[in-house]
Design an enzyme around this catalytic site. Structure first.
Site, PDB file in Angstrom:
ATOM      1  N   ASP A 200      -2.909 -17.875   0.046  1.00 46.14           N
ATOM      2  CA  ASP A 200      -3.861 -18.716  -0.510  1.00 46.14           C
ATOM      3  C   ASP A 200      -4.510 -19.653  -0.068  1.00 46.14           C
ATOM      4  O   ASP A 200      -5.741 -19.756  -0.060  1.00 46.14           O
ATOM      5  CB  ASP A 200      -3.096 -18.805  -2.052  1.00 46.14           C
ATOM      6  CG  ASP A 200      -2.049 -19.741  -1.874  1.00 46.14           C
ATOM      7  OD1 ASP A 200      -1.430 -19.955  -0.906  1.00 46.14           O
ATOM      8  OD2 ASP A 200      -1.692 -20.312  -3.042  1.00 46.14           O
TER       9      ASP A 200
ATOM     10  N   TYR B  45       0.700  -1.123   0.068  1.00 45.97           N
ATOM     11  CA  TYR B  45       0.117   0.041  -0.050  1.00 45.97           C
ATOM     12  C   TYR B  45       0.695   1.169   0.165  1.00 45.97           C
ATOM     13  O   TYR B  45       0.319   2.297  -0.422  1.00 45.97           O
ATOM     14  CB  TYR B  45      -0.742   0.073   1.311  1.00 45.97           C
ATOM     15  CG  TYR B  45      -2.076  -0.517   1.050  1.00 45.97           C
ATOM     16  CD1 TYR B  45      -2.488  -1.969   0.710  1.00 45.97           C
ATOM     17  CD2 TYR B  45      -3.510   0.159   1.159  1.00 45.97           C
ATOM     18  CE1 TYR B  45      -3.669  -2.607   0.521  1.00 45.97           C
ATOM     19  CE2 TYR B  45      -4.716  -0.594   1.135  1.00 45.97           C
ATOM     20  CZ  TYR B  45      -4.899  -1.891   0.638  1.00 45.97           C
ATOM     21  OH  TYR B  45      -6.102  -2.492   0.476  1.00 45.97           O
TER      22      TYR B  45
ATOM     23  N   ASP C 136      -6.358  -7.072   3.946  1.00 44.14           N
ATOM     24  CA  ASP C 136      -7.502  -6.626   3.058  1.00 44.14           C
ATOM     25  C   ASP C 136      -8.315  -7.464   2.458  1.00 44.14           C
ATOM     26  O   ASP C 136      -9.542  -7.756   2.633  1.00 44.14           O
ATOM     27  CB  ASP C 136      -6.975  -5.679   2.091  1.00 44.14           C
ATOM     28  CG  ASP C 136      -8.165  -5.177   1.351  1.00 44.14           C
ATOM     29  OD1 ASP C 136      -8.956  -4.507   1.996  1.00 44.14           O
ATOM     30  OD2 ASP C 136      -8.010  -4.717  -0.008  1.00 44.14           O
TER      31      ASP C 136
ATOM     32  N   ASP D  83     -11.962  -9.496   4.264  1.00 51.04           N
ATOM     33  CA  ASP D  83     -13.376  -9.294   3.612  1.00 51.04           C
ATOM     34  C   ASP D  83     -13.857 -10.768   3.238  1.00 51.04           C
ATOM     35  O   ASP D  83     -15.144 -11.053   3.633  1.00 51.04           O
ATOM     36  CB  ASP D  83     -13.337  -8.979   2.052  1.00 51.04           C
ATOM     37  CG  ASP D  83     -13.618  -7.368   2.027  1.00 51.04           C
ATOM     38  OD1 ASP D  83     -13.432  -6.489   2.723  1.00 51.04           O
ATOM     39  OD2 ASP D  83     -13.926  -6.878   0.817  1.00 51.04           O
TER      40      ASP D  83
ATOM     41  N   LYS E 152       3.224 -15.274   1.689  1.00 49.98           N
ATOM     42  CA  LYS E 152       3.536 -16.187   0.800  1.00 49.98           C
ATOM     43  C   LYS E 152       5.081 -16.330   0.453  1.00 49.98           C
ATOM     44  O   LYS E 152       5.537 -15.815  -0.282  1.00 49.98           O
ATOM     45  CB  LYS E 152       3.080 -15.761  -0.646  1.00 49.98           C
ATOM     46  CG  LYS E 152       1.255 -16.437  -0.715  1.00 49.98           C
ATOM     47  CD  LYS E 152       0.776 -15.962  -2.153  1.00 49.98           C
ATOM     48  CE  LYS E 152       1.402 -16.785  -3.077  1.00 49.98           C
ATOM     49  NZ  LYS E 152       1.016 -18.320  -3.145  1.00 49.98           N
TER      50      LYS E 152
HETATM   51  C1  IPM Z   1     -10.518  -1.630   3.781  1.00 50.45           C
HETATM   52  C2  IPM Z   1     -10.863  -0.791   2.537  1.00 50.45           C
HETATM   53  C3  IPM Z   1      -9.583   0.203   2.045  1.00 50.45           C
HETATM   54  C4  IPM Z   1      -8.224  -0.622   2.033  1.00 50.45           C
HETATM   55  C5  IPM Z   1      -9.804   1.106   0.961  1.00 50.45           C
HETATM   56  C6  IPM Z   1     -11.121   1.898   1.134  1.00 50.45           C
HETATM   57  C7  IPM Z   1      -8.579   2.123   0.815  1.00 50.45           C
HETATM   58  O1  IPM Z   1     -10.779  -1.832   1.597  1.00 50.45           O
HETATM   59  O2  IPM Z   1     -10.156  -0.896   4.793  1.00 50.45           O
HETATM   60  O3  IPM Z   1     -10.256  -2.582   3.896  1.00 50.45           O
HETATM   61  O4  IPM Z   1      -8.038  -1.363   0.893  1.00 50.45           O
HETATM   62  O5  IPM Z   1      -7.547  -0.808   2.985  1.00 50.45           O
HETATM   63 MG    MG Z   2     -11.044  -3.816   2.234  1.00 50.16          MG
END
Ligand code: IPM
Ligand code: MG
Length: 367
Positions: free
Chosen positions: A224, A142, A248, A252, A192
Site C-alpha cells: 500500500d 489468482y 496487477d 496499472d 504486506k
Molecule cells: C492483466 C489483466 C489480467 C490480470 C486479467 C485480464 C485476467 O488485468 O494482465 O493485468 O488480472 O492479470
Molecule cells: Mg491488470
C-alpha cells in the site's frame, strides 16, 4: 535452420486492430533486416469461445507450448459478461500463463519525453521515468486453493487463497535480481508482511536470494505504501518485485504515470526451452477496450513495444529492439498521436493503422 516461430493470438476488442499493426512491423523486420519469422495465428478469449465454446482450445494451447514466442492482443468484452466464470475470456489468458508456467511478468513503465505533459502527474515527477515491475504470474491468490463460492449456514461465502511456496517466490525474485543487475542495481520488493504470512515468507525469501546479488541494493516496502510512493515519487524506483495480485494493481498504477495505458508492453517469461529461449508470451498491459473496438482509434504502440520485448528477450536482438523503440520515440516526438494521447482540444488524432504506418516510415528512416 528454420525461422523462429511466433504464434499470434489477437483476441478480442481492439486486439485484432493493434495486432494488424504488429504484423506490419514483423513483416518489416523480415523484409529489411533479414529477420524472418514463421508466424501463425489463432483464437483466444471471446473469439475462441464463439468458435469452440471455450476461451482457449486444446490445440491452441499445444501450439503455444511449441512456438518460440506467443504474442497476445487482449481478451474480454461486455458480450461475454454473462458467461459462466469457467469459460470467461480471461480464463484463456490465465490458462496460457499457468500451463506455459510463465512465472515472471515484466512490466516496464517508461515515460516518453514527448508524452510527459500528458501524464496526470506533474511533468517533473514523471519526465525520464524508467521503472520495471516484475510481477509473479502463476501463483498467489489468482490460482490458490481452496477457491470458490460455498454455502455456509444460511448464506454463501466467496473464498480465494493467497498461497506461495518458497520456490515460487525464489524464481520470481531471481528474475528480478537478474534484471536489476542489467539496470541500475536497485530492487524494491513489495508485499504486506504486516498482515499476511505469505508476505512474511516473501520478504524472507527475497532477502535470502539477495545474498547472491550483493551489488543490488535491496529494499522492502508494504504494497500500500508502494502504491502511494509510485504516485508521490516514482523515480525512486528501478526494479520492483511483487506478487500476482499486488503486481496487477501496482502495474496499472505505474502504467498510468506514463500518460497512457496504450503505451505499455509486457513480457511473461518462464523457464528456458530446449533451444535455450525462455518460454515466453508478450502482450500489451491494456485490455480489450470494447468501447472503442473496431473504430480504428486504438493505440497500437503497447502491442508493438511488446514485439520489441520479444526481439530482446526471446530472439536475442537487443539492437533491433532498440531500433524499434527509437522509431516509436521519433514518431511521438514528431507529434503523431492516437486519440488516447490527446486532450479534447489537441487537434486531430491519427488512426490505429496510420500510427502503424508512421512507425514503419520511422523504421525505414533508421536504415
Ligand atoms: C492483466 C489483466 C489480467 C490480470 C486479467 C485480464 C485476467 O488485468 O494482465 O493485468 O488480472 O492479470
Ligand atoms: Mg491488470
Amino acid at each position: 535452420m528454420s525461422n523462429p516461430s511466433i504464434l499470434i493470438l489477437p483476441g478480442d476488442g481492439i486486439g485484432p486492430e493493434v495486432m494488424a499493426e504488429v504484423r506490419k512491423v514483423i513483416d518489416w523486420f523480415g523484409a529489411k533486416r533479414d529477420l524472418a519469422f514463421d508466424v501463425s495465428e489463432d483464437l483466444v478469449g471471446g473469439a475462441a469461445y464463439d468458435k469452440h465454446g471455450v476461451p482457449l482450445a486444446d490445440e491452441t494451447m499445444a501450439k503455444a507450448q511449441e512456438v518460440d514466442a506467443v504474442l497476445l492482443g487482449a481478451v474480454g468484452g461486455p458480450k461475454y459478461d454473462v458467461l459462466d466464470f469457467s469459460v470467461k475470456p480471461e480464463r484463456g489468458l490465465l490458462r496460457l500463463r499457468k500451463e506455459m508456467d510463465l512465472f515472471a511478468n515484466l512490466r516496464p513503465a517508461q515515460c516518453f519525453d514527448a508524452l510527459a505533459d500528458f501524464s496526470s502527474l506533474k511533468k517533473d515527477i514523471v519526465a525520464g521515468l524508467d521503472i520495471m515491475i516484475v510481477r509473479e504470474l502463476t501463483s498467489g491468490i489468482y490460482f490458490g486453493e481452496p477457491r470458490g463460492i460455498f454455502e455456509e449456514g444460511n448464506e454463501r461465502v466467496g473464498i480465494n487463497t493467497q498461497r506461495y511456496t518458497e520456490s515460487e517466490i525464489e524464481r520470481a525474485a531471481r528474475a528480478a535480481f537478474e534484471l536489476a543487475m542489467k539496470r541500475n542495481k536497485k530492487l524494491c520488493s513489495m508485499e504486506k508482511a504486516n498482515v499476511m504470512e505469505s508476505g512474511i515468507l516473501w520478504r524472507e525469501v527475497v532477502t535470502r536470494v539477495g545474498q547472491d546479488y550483493p551489488e543490488v541494493e535491496l529494499s522492502h516496502m508494504y504494497a500500500d505504501n508502494g502504491a502511494m510512493q509510485l504516485v508521490r515519487a516514482p523515480k525512486q524506483f528501478d526494479v520492483i518485485v511483487t506478487d500476482n495480485l499486488f503486481g496487477d494493481i501496482l502495474s496499472d498504477c505505474a502504467a498510468m504515470l506514463t500518460g497512457s495505458l496504450g503505451m505499455l508492453p509486457s513480457a511473461s517469461l518462464g523457464a528456458p526451452m530446449a533451444n535455450g529461449r525462455p518460454k515466453a508470451m508478450y502482450e500489451p498491459v491494456h485490455g480489450s477496450a470494447p468501447d472503442i473496438a473496431g473504430q480504428g482509434k486504438a493505440n497500437p504502440i503497447a502491442c508493438i513495444l511488446s514485439f520489441a520485448m520479444a526481439l530482446r528477450y526471446s530472439f536475442d536482438q537487443g539492437d533491433e529492439a532498440t531500433r524499434l523503440e527509437a522509431a516509436i520515440e521519433k514518431v511521438l516526438a514528431d507529434g503523431v498521436r492516437t486519440a488516447d494521447l490527446m486532450g479534447p482540444d489537441d487537434g486531430t488524432p491519427v488512426s490505429t493503422s496510420e500510427m502503424g504506418d508512421k512507425i514503419i516510415e520511422a523504421l525505414d528512416a533508421s536504415l
